[in-house]
Design a protein around this motif. Structure first.
Motif, PDB file in Angstrom:
ATOM      1  N   PRO A  22       0.829  -1.207   0.000  1.00 41.98           N
ATOM      2  CA  PRO A  22       0.000   0.000   0.000  1.00 41.98           C
ATOM      3  C   PRO A  22       0.867   1.262   0.000  1.00 41.98           C
ATOM      4  CG  PRO A  22       0.064  -0.957   2.187  1.00 41.98           C
ATOM      5  CD  PRO A  22       0.864  -1.867   1.288  1.00 41.98           C
ATOM      6  N   LYS A  23       0.245   2.384  -0.261  1.00 42.61           N
ATOM      7  CA  LYS A  23       0.911   3.695  -0.278  1.00 42.61           C
ATOM      8  C   LYS A  23       2.095   3.720  -1.249  1.00 42.61           C
ATOM      9  CE  LYS A  23       1.774   5.293   3.792  1.00 42.61           C
ATOM     10  NZ  LYS A  23       2.002   5.598   5.181  1.00 42.61           N
ATOM     11  N   ASN A  27      -0.161   2.763  -9.032  1.00 41.27           N
ATOM     12  CA  ASN A  27      -0.840   1.472  -9.059  1.00 41.27           C
ATOM     13  C   ASN A  27      -0.248   0.609 -10.162  1.00 41.27           C
ATOM     14  OD1 ASN A  27      -2.639   2.209  -7.045  1.00 41.27           O
ATOM     15  ND2 ASN A  27      -4.195   2.899  -8.468  1.00 41.27           N
ATOM     16  N   VAL A  40      -0.427  -0.432  -4.700  1.00 41.70           N
ATOM     17  CA  VAL A  40      -1.563   0.482  -4.757  1.00 41.70           C
ATOM     18  C   VAL A  40      -1.228   1.780  -4.040  1.00 41.70           C
ATOM     19  CG1 VAL A  40      -3.343  -1.295  -4.983  1.00 41.70           C
ATOM     20  CG2 VAL A  40      -2.632  -0.588  -2.725  1.00 41.70           C
ATOM     21  N   THR A  41      -1.780   2.863  -4.529  1.00 43.36           N
ATOM     22  CA  THR A  41      -1.550   4.167  -3.907  1.00 43.36           C
ATOM     23  C   THR A  41      -2.457   4.380  -2.695  1.00 43.36           C
ATOM     24  OG1 THR A  41      -3.119   5.204  -5.426  1.00 43.36           O
ATOM     25  CG2 THR A  41      -0.792   5.233  -6.058  1.00 43.36           C
ATOM     26  N   ALA A  42      -3.487   3.551  -2.563  1.00 48.32           N
ATOM     27  CA  ALA A  42      -4.438   3.691  -1.461  1.00 48.32           C
ATOM     28  C   ALA A  42      -3.772   3.367  -0.126  1.00 48.32           C
ATOM     29  CB  ALA A  42      -5.626   2.757  -1.673  1.00 48.32           C
ATOM     30  N   VAL A  43      -4.309   3.995   0.915  1.00 51.90           N
ATOM     31  CA  VAL A  43      -3.805   3.745   2.267  1.00 51.90           C
ATOM     32  C   VAL A  43      -4.490   2.505   2.850  1.00 51.90           C
ATOM     33  CG1 VAL A  43      -3.221   6.141   2.740  1.00 51.90           C
ATOM     34  CG2 VAL A  43      -5.493   5.318   3.278  1.00 51.90           C
ATOM     35  N   LYS A  48      -9.580   0.301   2.190  1.00 53.53           N
ATOM     36  CA  LYS A  48      -9.380   1.034   0.931  1.00 53.53           C
ATOM     37  C   LYS A  48      -8.359   0.351   0.032  1.00 53.53           C
ATOM     38  CE  LYS A  48     -10.495   5.498   2.954  1.00 53.53           C
ATOM     39  NZ  LYS A  48      -9.956   6.784   3.375  1.00 53.53           N
ATOM     40  N   ALA A  49      -7.246  -0.094   0.596  1.00 51.05           N
ATOM     41  CA  ALA A  49      -6.208  -0.746  -0.202  1.00 51.05           C
ATOM     42  C   ALA A  49      -6.711  -2.085  -0.738  1.00 51.05           C
ATOM     43  CB  ALA A  49      -4.939  -0.938   0.622  1.00 51.05           C
ATOM     44  N   GLU A  52      -9.017  -1.542  -3.667  1.00 56.47           N
ATOM     45  CA  GLU A  52      -8.253  -1.156  -4.861  1.00 56.47           C
ATOM     46  C   GLU A  52      -7.555  -2.371  -5.471  1.00 56.47           C
ATOM     47  OE1 GLU A  52      -7.127   1.381  -7.820  1.00 56.47           O
ATOM     48  OE2 GLU A  52      -8.504   1.797  -6.185  1.00 56.47           O
TER      49      GLU A  52
END
Length: 84
Positions: A22-23, A27, A40-43, A48-49, A52
């Protein structure tokens, strides 16, 4: 990865193990031998991750999001999805 690039893995009932980062800066999905690494750019908060990852993996497999079920790893970096 392009849409459907991992379609050969999309066999009904197949379990796909992924390692999530994550983070990340962007992506992407990288196949390293037998391991799929998903960046993934999601936290990693509130799922959320994971959401995604499911979206990206479904696109790469060429299946709908609802066609993937999270089997293990809801809060872990190592996740297993089952193709429905």
């Amino acid at each position: 990865m392009e849409k459907g690039e991992l379609a050969h893995l999309a066999v009904a009932g197949a379990e796909i193990a992924v390692l999530v980062t994550p983070k990340a800066a962007r992506n992407r999905i990288v196949a390293e031998g037998d391991v799929l690494r998903v960046y993934v750019t999601a936290v990693p908060e509130g799922g959320k991750a994971t959401a995604e990852v499911q979206k990206m993996l479904a696109r790469a497999l060429g299946v709908p999001k609802s066609g993937l079920e999270l089997v293990r790893g809801a809060t872990a970096r190592q996740k297993v999805f089952r193709v429905g």
